[in-house]
Design a protein around this motif. Structure first.
Motif, PDB file in Angstrom:
ATOM      1  N   ILE A 107       9.097  64.797  29.838  1.00 57.66           N
ATOM      2  CA  ILE A 107      10.154  64.362  30.745  1.00 57.66           C
ATOM      3  C   ILE A 107      10.454  65.536  31.673  1.00 57.66           C
ATOM      4  O   ILE A 107      10.677  66.655  31.210  1.00 57.66           O
ATOM      5  N   LEU A 108      10.451  65.266  32.982  1.00 58.88           N
ATOM      6  CA  LEU A 108      10.775  66.307  33.962  1.00 58.88           C
ATOM      7  C   LEU A 108      12.199  66.087  34.451  1.00 58.88           C
ATOM      8  O   LEU A 108      12.499  65.076  35.082  1.00 58.88           O
ATOM      9  N   ILE A 109      13.039  67.045  34.112  1.00 58.82           N
ATOM     10  CA  ILE A 109      14.435  67.039  34.531  1.00 58.82           C
ATOM     11  C   ILE A 109      14.751  68.445  35.017  1.00 58.82           C
ATOM     12  O   ILE A 109      14.383  69.426  34.367  1.00 58.82           O
ATOM     13  N   GLN A 110      15.411  68.525  36.160  1.00 58.88           N
ATOM     14  CA  GLN A 110      15.816  69.827  36.672  1.00 58.88           C
ATOM     15  C   GLN A 110      17.262  69.772  37.109  1.00 58.88           C
ATOM     16  O   GLN A 110      17.771  68.694  37.460  1.00 58.88           O
ATOM     17  N   ARG A 111      17.901  70.915  37.116  1.00 56.14           N
ATOM     18  CA  ARG A 111      19.267  70.968  37.626  1.00 56.14           C
ATOM     19  C   ARG A 111      19.246  70.836  39.140  1.00 56.14           C
ATOM     20  O   ARG A 111      18.367  71.379  39.815  1.00 56.14           O
ATOM     21  N   ASN A 112      20.231  70.148  39.670  1.00 53.45           N
ATOM     22  CA  ASN A 112      20.384  70.029  41.115  1.00 53.45           C
ATOM     23  C   ASN A 112      21.098  71.283  41.605  1.00 53.45           C
ATOM     24  O   ASN A 112      22.317  71.387  41.524  1.00 53.45           O
ATOM     25  N   GLU A 113      20.332  72.241  42.081  1.00 53.36           N
ATOM     26  CA  GLU A 113      20.889  73.528  42.504  1.00 53.36           C
ATOM     27  C   GLU A 113      21.698  73.424  43.789  1.00 53.36           C
ATOM     28  O   GLU A 113      22.419  74.346  44.140  1.00 53.36           O
ATOM     29  N   ILE A 131      27.537  71.643  43.385  1.00 57.18           N
ATOM     30  CA  ILE A 131      28.435  72.565  42.681  1.00 57.18           C
ATOM     31  C   ILE A 131      28.355  72.335  41.174  1.00 57.18           C
ATOM     32  O   ILE A 131      28.376  73.275  40.394  1.00 57.18           O
ATOM     33  N   GLU A 132      28.235  71.058  40.766  1.00 54.66           N
ATOM     34  CA  GLU A 132      28.204  70.716  39.344  1.00 54.66           C
ATOM     35  C   GLU A 132      26.878  71.049  38.667  1.00 54.66           C
ATOM     36  O   GLU A 132      26.798  71.071  37.454  1.00 54.66           O
ATOM     37  N   LYS A 133      25.824  71.249  39.448  1.00 51.21           N
ATOM     38  CA  LYS A 133      24.484  71.556  38.913  1.00 51.21           C
ATOM     39  C   LYS A 133      24.017  70.481  37.919  1.00 51.21           C
ATOM     40  O   LYS A 133      23.421  70.773  36.892  1.00 51.21           O
ATOM     41  N   GLU A 134      24.317  69.213  38.217  1.00 54.14           N
ATOM     42  CA  GLU A 134      23.970  68.124  37.308  1.00 54.14           C
ATOM     43  C   GLU A 134      22.453  67.989  37.164  1.00 54.14           C
ATOM     44  O   GLU A 134      21.690  68.410  38.032  1.00 54.14           O
ATOM     45  N   ALA A 150      22.003  75.759  28.543  1.00 52.92           N
ATOM     46  CA  ALA A 150      23.064  76.278  29.400  1.00 52.92           C
ATOM     47  C   ALA A 150      24.235  75.315  29.263  1.00 52.92           C
ATOM     48  O   ALA A 150      25.166  75.563  28.518  1.00 52.92           O
ATOM     49  N   THR A 151      24.131  74.163  29.924  1.00 55.30           N
ATOM     50  CA  THR A 151      25.201  73.168  29.835  1.00 55.30           C
ATOM     51  C   THR A 151      24.850  72.026  28.888  1.00 55.30           C
ATOM     52  O   THR A 151      25.720  71.268  28.499  1.00 55.30           O
ATOM     53  N   GLY A 152      23.563  71.882  28.552  1.00 52.92           N
ATOM     54  CA  GLY A 152      23.123  70.745  27.754  1.00 52.92           C
ATOM     55  C   GLY A 152      22.845  69.518  28.605  1.00 52.92           C
ATOM     56  O   GLY A 152      22.488  68.465  28.100  1.00 52.92           O
ATOM     57  N   GLY A 153      22.998  69.657  29.924  1.00 56.49           N
ATOM     58  CA  GLY A 153      22.816  68.531  30.837  1.00 56.49           C
ATOM     59  C   GLY A 153      21.406  67.967  30.831  1.00 56.49           C
ATOM     60  O   GLY A 153      21.219  66.743  30.884  1.00 56.49           O
ATOM     61  N   SER A 154      20.401  68.821  30.767  1.00 64.00           N
ATOM     62  CA  SER A 154      19.013  68.339  30.754  1.00 64.00           C
ATOM     63  C   SER A 154      18.714  67.560  29.486  1.00 64.00           C
ATOM     64  O   SER A 154      18.080  66.507  29.528  1.00 64.00           O
ATOM     65  N   ALA A 155      19.174  68.062  28.355  1.00 68.42           N
ATOM     66  CA  ALA A 155      18.947  67.359  27.088  1.00 68.42           C
ATOM     67  C   ALA A 155      19.656  66.011  27.094  1.00 68.42           C
ATOM     68  O   ALA A 155      19.091  64.997  26.672  1.00 68.42           O
ATOM     69  N   LYS A 156      20.882  65.988  27.577  1.00 69.68           N
ATOM     70  CA  LYS A 156      21.636  64.731  27.653  1.00 69.68           C
ATOM     71  C   LYS A 156      20.920  63.736  28.565  1.00 69.68           C
ATOM     72  O   LYS A 156      20.784  62.558  28.228  1.00 69.68           O
ATOM     73  N   ALA A 157      20.432  64.209  29.713  1.00 69.20           N
ATOM     74  CA  ALA A 157      19.710  63.325  30.641  1.00 69.20           C
ATOM     75  C   ALA A 157      18.414  62.818  30.015  1.00 69.20           C
ATOM     76  O   ALA A 157      18.049  61.645  30.185  1.00 69.20           O
TER      77      ALA A 157
END
Length: 185
Positions: free
Chosen positions: A111-117, A120-123, A148-155
């Motif tokens: 799965i390819l997930i990246q933060r939206n740099e 501001i939220e870097k979702e 970092a935030t766990g956002g990639s794992a959650k996504a």
């Protein structure tokens, strides 16, 4: 940021291995050359993978016969092809390779997930996935060693659930955090 000892969840395992502390100290040292960093990182990944396998629900007690007599032990009571190591591409790939060394028959997904740099939220932003066709019937080990935030794992979990009909109870998330190592079951 919470310290590991203040985190509580019924399915959270915090590894307190002295071996991991030694390896992380070597990896974090600014004086450690790249070649040594890679060597120590592979050793740490192997420990994390072995600990993850030992925590799976399908590990059962067995009595085996040794040359000296019966011995109580434990073994994985699941076929490797009923499991899938899913990598969050790039950082997760190294952990997947360690799983393949320990379980050569394990199936692999990506799965390819990246933060939206730009935000501001870097979702987390989902781009791509490729998983086995029968993944909804497999035990999934989500490989995401960067926390970092766990956002990639959650996504990634949302992708598995929403696009592939995976039950969250079939997902084991192996996470290596900044201060300790966690296995979320």
């Amino acid at each position: 940021m919470s310290s590991p000892s203040s985190i509580s969840h019924p399915n959270l395992v915090i590894l307190t291995s002295k071996a991991l502390r030694v390896l992380f100290t070597k990896m974090r040292n600014v004086k450690t050359p790249s070649s040594e960093f890679v060597f120590h990182a592979k050793r740490a990944q192997r420990i994390l993978v072995e600990e993850t396998i030992a925590e799976l629900n399908q590990v059962v007690e067995r009595t085996i016969q040794t040359p000296c007599g019966p011995c109580k032990g434990m073994e994985l009571d699941q076929k490797e092809d009923e499991m899938c190591a899913v990598s969050i591409i790039r950082s997760g790939d190294a952990l997947v390779e360690s799983f393949r060394e320990c379980m050569p028959g394990i199936t692999v997904g990506k799965i390819l997930i990246q933060r939206n740099e730009q935000s501001i939220e870097k979702e987390a932003k989902y781009f791509y996935s490729k998983v086995p066709p029968s993944i909804q019937n497999m035990q999934i080990i989500l490989c995401d060693p960067m926390l970092a935030t766990g956002g990639s794992a959650k996504a990634a979990i949302q992708v598995l659930v929403n696009e592939y009909n995976v039950n969250t109870k079939n997902i084991v998330q192996r996470v290596s955090g900044p201060w300790k190592n966690h296995i979320l079951m």
